[in-house]
Design a protein around this motif. Structure first.
Motif, PDB file in Angstrom:
ATOM      1  N   ARG A   1      67.170  57.728  57.915  1.00 31.57           N
ATOM      2  CA  ARG A   1      68.450  57.107  57.959  1.00 31.57           C
ATOM      3  C   ARG A   1      69.320  57.927  56.840  1.00 31.57           C
ATOM      4  O   ARG A   1      68.716  58.200  55.820  1.00 31.57           O
ATOM      5  N   PHE A   2      70.386  58.016  56.879  1.00 31.72           N
ATOM      6  CA  PHE A   2      71.179  59.034  55.915  1.00 31.72           C
ATOM      7  C   PHE A   2      71.267  58.143  54.685  1.00 31.72           C
ATOM      8  O   PHE A   2      71.428  58.786  53.553  1.00 31.72           O
ATOM      9  N   GLU A   3      71.293  56.968  54.483  1.00 30.63           N
ATOM     10  CA  GLU A   3      71.395  56.069  53.222  1.00 30.63           C
ATOM     11  C   GLU A   3      69.995  56.181  52.484  1.00 30.63           C
ATOM     12  O   GLU A   3      70.229  56.312  51.416  1.00 30.63           O
ATOM     13  N   GLU A   4      68.671  56.563  53.484  1.00 36.52           N
ATOM     14  CA  GLU A   4      67.825  56.919  52.631  1.00 36.52           C
ATOM     15  C   GLU A   4      67.572  58.450  52.168  1.00 36.52           C
ATOM     16  O   GLU A   4      67.278  58.383  50.849  1.00 36.52           O
ATOM     17  N   LEU A   5      68.279  59.320  52.835  1.00 39.14           N
ATOM     18  CA  LEU A   5      68.539  60.509  52.289  1.00 39.14           C
ATOM     19  C   LEU A   5      69.345  60.472  50.997  1.00 39.14           C
ATOM     20  O   LEU A   5      69.002  61.170  49.956  1.00 39.14           O
ATOM     21  N   LEU A   6      70.351  59.834  51.144  1.00 36.41           N
ATOM     22  CA  LEU A   6      71.257  59.627  49.963  1.00 36.41           C
ATOM     23  C   LEU A   6      70.513  58.885  48.632  1.00 36.41           C
ATOM     24  O   LEU A   6      70.509  59.606  47.346  1.00 36.41           O
ATOM     25  N   ASP A   7      69.613  58.088  48.971  1.00 36.99           N
ATOM     26  CA  ASP A   7      68.655  57.521  48.001  1.00 36.99           C
ATOM     27  C   ASP A   7      67.583  58.614  47.486  1.00 36.99           C
ATOM     28  O   ASP A   7      67.566  58.810  46.254  1.00 36.99           O
ATOM     29  N   GLN A   8      67.034  59.441  48.185  1.00 37.88           N
ATOM     30  CA  GLN A   8      66.212  60.262  47.907  1.00 37.88           C
ATOM     31  C   GLN A   8      66.899  61.417  47.002  1.00 37.88           C
ATOM     32  O   GLN A   8      66.236  62.067  46.146  1.00 37.88           O
ATOM     33  N   LYS A   9      68.168  61.710  47.327  1.00 37.36           N
ATOM     34  CA  LYS A   9      68.799  62.959  46.711  1.00 37.36           C
ATOM     35  C   LYS A   9      69.846  62.144  45.353  1.00 37.36           C
ATOM     36  O   LYS A   9      70.772  63.117  44.855  1.00 37.36           O
ATOM     37  N   ARG A  10      69.426  61.016  45.307  1.00 34.25           N
ATOM     38  CA  ARG A  10      70.615  60.416  43.953  1.00 34.25           C
ATOM     39  C   ARG A  10      70.159  61.132  42.796  1.00 34.25           C
ATOM     40  O   ARG A  10      69.188  61.810  42.482  1.00 34.25           O
ATOM     41  N   GLY A  11      71.267  61.534  42.115  1.00 32.86           N
ATOM     42  CA  GLY A  11      71.503  62.235  41.029  1.00 32.86           C
ATOM     43  C   GLY A  11      71.957  63.646  41.166  1.00 32.86           C
ATOM     44  O   GLY A  11      72.099  64.422  40.470  1.00 32.86           O
ATOM     45  N   LYS A  12      72.180  64.068  42.702  1.00 32.39           N
ATOM     46  CA  LYS A  12      72.556  65.391  43.033  1.00 32.39           C
ATOM     47  C   LYS A  12      73.889  65.033  43.626  1.00 32.39           C
ATOM     48  O   LYS A  12      74.248  64.061  44.243  1.00 32.39           O
ATOM     49  N   TYR A  13      74.945  66.060  43.537  1.00 35.11           N
ATOM     50  CA  TYR A  13      75.919  66.090  44.411  1.00 35.11           C
ATOM     51  C   TYR A  13      75.418  66.830  45.700  1.00 35.11           C
ATOM     52  O   TYR A  13      74.783  67.706  45.458  1.00 35.11           O
ATOM     53  N   LEU A  14      75.900  66.130  46.848  1.00 35.42           N
ATOM     54  CA  LEU A  14      75.555  66.720  48.186  1.00 35.42           C
ATOM     55  C   LEU A  14      76.680  67.225  48.944  1.00 35.42           C
ATOM     56  O   LEU A  14      77.817  66.626  49.033  1.00 35.42           O
ATOM     57  N   TYR A  15      76.830  68.382  49.266  1.00 37.09           N
ATOM     58  CA  TYR A  15      77.753  69.339  50.119  1.00 37.09           C
ATOM     59  C   TYR A  15      77.080  68.936  51.525  1.00 37.09           C
ATOM     60  O   TYR A  15      76.421  69.803  51.849  1.00 37.09           O
ATOM     61  N   VAL A  16      77.593  68.250  52.495  1.00 37.69           N
ATOM     62  CA  VAL A  16      77.266  68.231  53.758  1.00 37.69           C
ATOM     63  C   VAL A  16      77.958  68.980  54.694  1.00 37.69           C
ATOM     64  O   VAL A  16      78.972  68.760  55.035  1.00 37.69           O
ATOM     65  N   ASP A  17      77.209  69.863  55.205  1.00 40.00           N
ATOM     66  CA  ASP A  17      78.014  70.891  56.366  1.00 40.00           C
ATOM     67  C   ASP A  17      77.492  70.228  57.803  1.00 40.00           C
ATOM     68  O   ASP A  17      76.307  70.252  58.148  1.00 40.00           O
ATOM     69  N   LEU A  18      78.629  69.973  58.145  1.00 42.09           N
ATOM     70  CA  LEU A  18      78.558  69.042  59.833  1.00 42.09           C
ATOM     71  C   LEU A  18      78.889  70.286  60.511  1.00 42.09           C
ATOM     72  O   LEU A  18      79.923  70.850  60.543  1.00 42.09           O
TER      73      LEU A  18
ATOM     74  N   LYS B   1      72.612  75.211  42.964  1.00 44.58           N
ATOM     75  CA  LYS B   1      71.331  74.491  42.961  1.00 44.58           C
ATOM     76  C   LYS B   1      70.866  74.031  41.302  1.00 44.58           C
ATOM     77  O   LYS B   1      70.576  72.759  41.154  1.00 44.58           O
ATOM     78  N   SER B   2      70.953  75.012  40.447  1.00 45.79           N
ATOM     79  CA  SER B   2      70.562  74.601  38.894  1.00 45.79           C
ATOM     80  C   SER B   2      71.459  73.560  38.565  1.00 45.79           C
ATOM     81  O   SER B   2      71.437  73.088  37.487  1.00 45.79           O
ATOM     82  N   LYS B   3      72.784  73.613  39.158  1.00 44.31           N
ATOM     83  CA  LYS B   3      73.804  72.454  38.578  1.00 44.31           C
ATOM     84  C   LYS B   3      73.734  71.030  39.044  1.00 44.31           C
ATOM     85  O   LYS B   3      74.332  70.113  38.722  1.00 44.31           O
ATOM     86  N   GLY B   4      72.737  71.081  40.035  1.00 46.11           N
ATOM     87  CA  GLY B   4      72.626  69.676  40.734  1.00 46.11           C
ATOM     88  C   GLY B   4      73.411  69.439  41.924  1.00 46.11           C
ATOM     89  O   GLY B   4      73.646  68.334  42.206  1.00 46.11           O
ATOM     90  N   VAL B   5      73.630  70.580  42.538  1.00 49.06           N
ATOM     91  CA  VAL B   5      74.480  70.637  44.289  1.00 49.06           C
ATOM     92  C   VAL B   5      73.466  70.964  45.074  1.00 49.06           C
ATOM     93  O   VAL B   5      72.817  72.082  44.872  1.00 49.06           O
TER      94      VAL B   5
ATOM     95  N   PHE C   1      81.870  69.710  36.619  1.00 54.30           N
ATOM     96  CA  PHE C   1      80.898  69.925  35.513  1.00 54.30           C
ATOM     97  C   PHE C   1      81.493  70.144  34.266  1.00 54.30           C
ATOM     98  O   PHE C   1      80.755  70.620  33.292  1.00 54.30           O
ATOM     99  N   ARG C   2      82.731  69.978  34.005  1.00 50.43           N
ATOM    100  CA  ARG C   2      83.630  70.267  33.067  1.00 50.43           C
ATOM    101  C   ARG C   2      83.611  69.014  32.110  1.00 50.43           C
ATOM    102  O   ARG C   2      83.458  68.036  32.859  1.00 50.43           O
TER     103      ARG C   2
END
Length: 203
Positions: free
Chosen positions: A76-93, A116-120, A202-203
């Motif tokens: 589920r998308f909520e599980e994906l968000l949990d797995q990626k917690r700590g990162k900014y996610l740019y979702v390409d629909l 990627k190195s900045k956590g995106v 990131f500023r």
């Protein structure tokens, strides 16, 4: 944009239509700032409620998207968000029939590498009905990345996808490290605006 404090009725109408066009293209924080700046210049409170309505509604809906990943893995998308917690996610629909979506893939991949190195991290989320076609296109255009490429399995049932109006793609979303949607209509991956937006985070 507006000089002076008092607007006549025509100027108030023009302001409302301008905000109606611009608000969907702003992050939630930017939208709140703009509406706070101009709310007392609108014709009536109902206009402010209307301008707020779509963003506020979207913020209250749980992202009830059922996902299938590569190799027929389900989550589920909520599980994906949990797995990626700590990162900014740019979702390409995107969808396999959407030529502008496919043309933007190289820019999305470049964005993924550059930040990627900045956590995106870029997540490729297809709204295709033909799951076999989805996987073929994902492989062909090099976006078949484990844990970053998915197809929505419940497009017709998902209240979240209905609220997003995924018929209008390509569409880009940004989620913060705490799993919250912060931009419902983010700039395209090949734009200078998306680089400015991400750099400001990131500023």
């Amino acid at each position: 944009m507006i000089a002076g404090d008092e607007l006549n009725s025509i100027e108030k109408t023009l302001l409302f239509h301008y905000l109606q066009k611009e608000i969907p293209n702003l992050s939630f924080i930017e939208a709140d700032e703009v509406l706070e700046r101009y709310n007392d210049k609108l014709a009536n409170p109902a206009q402010l409620d209307y301008l707020n309505s779509s963003n506020k509604a979207l913020q209250k809906i749980e992202p009830d998207i059922e996902l299938m990943g590569l190799g027929k893995s389900f989550s589920r998308f909520e599980e994906l968000l949990d797995q990626k917690r700590g990162k900014y996610l740019y979702v390409d629909l995107w969808a396999a029939w959407c030529i502008p979506c496919i043309k933007a893939f190289p820019a999305s991949l470049a964005l993924n590498e550059a930040y990627k190195s900045k956590g995106v991290e870029v997540i490729f989320l297809s709204v295709d009905d033909n799951y076999k076609f989805w996987e073929e296109v994902a492989v062909k255009y090099d976006i078949a990345i484990p844990d970053q490429s998915f197809v929505a399995m419940n497009k017709e049932e998902s209240e979240y996808l209905k609220a997003l109006n995924v018929a209008l793609i390509p569409r880009y979303l940004i989620f913060d490290p705490e799993r919250k949607l912060i931009h419902p209509n983010a700039p395209r991956p090949d734009s200078e605006e998306i680089k400015m937006f991400l750099d400001n985070l990131f500023r």
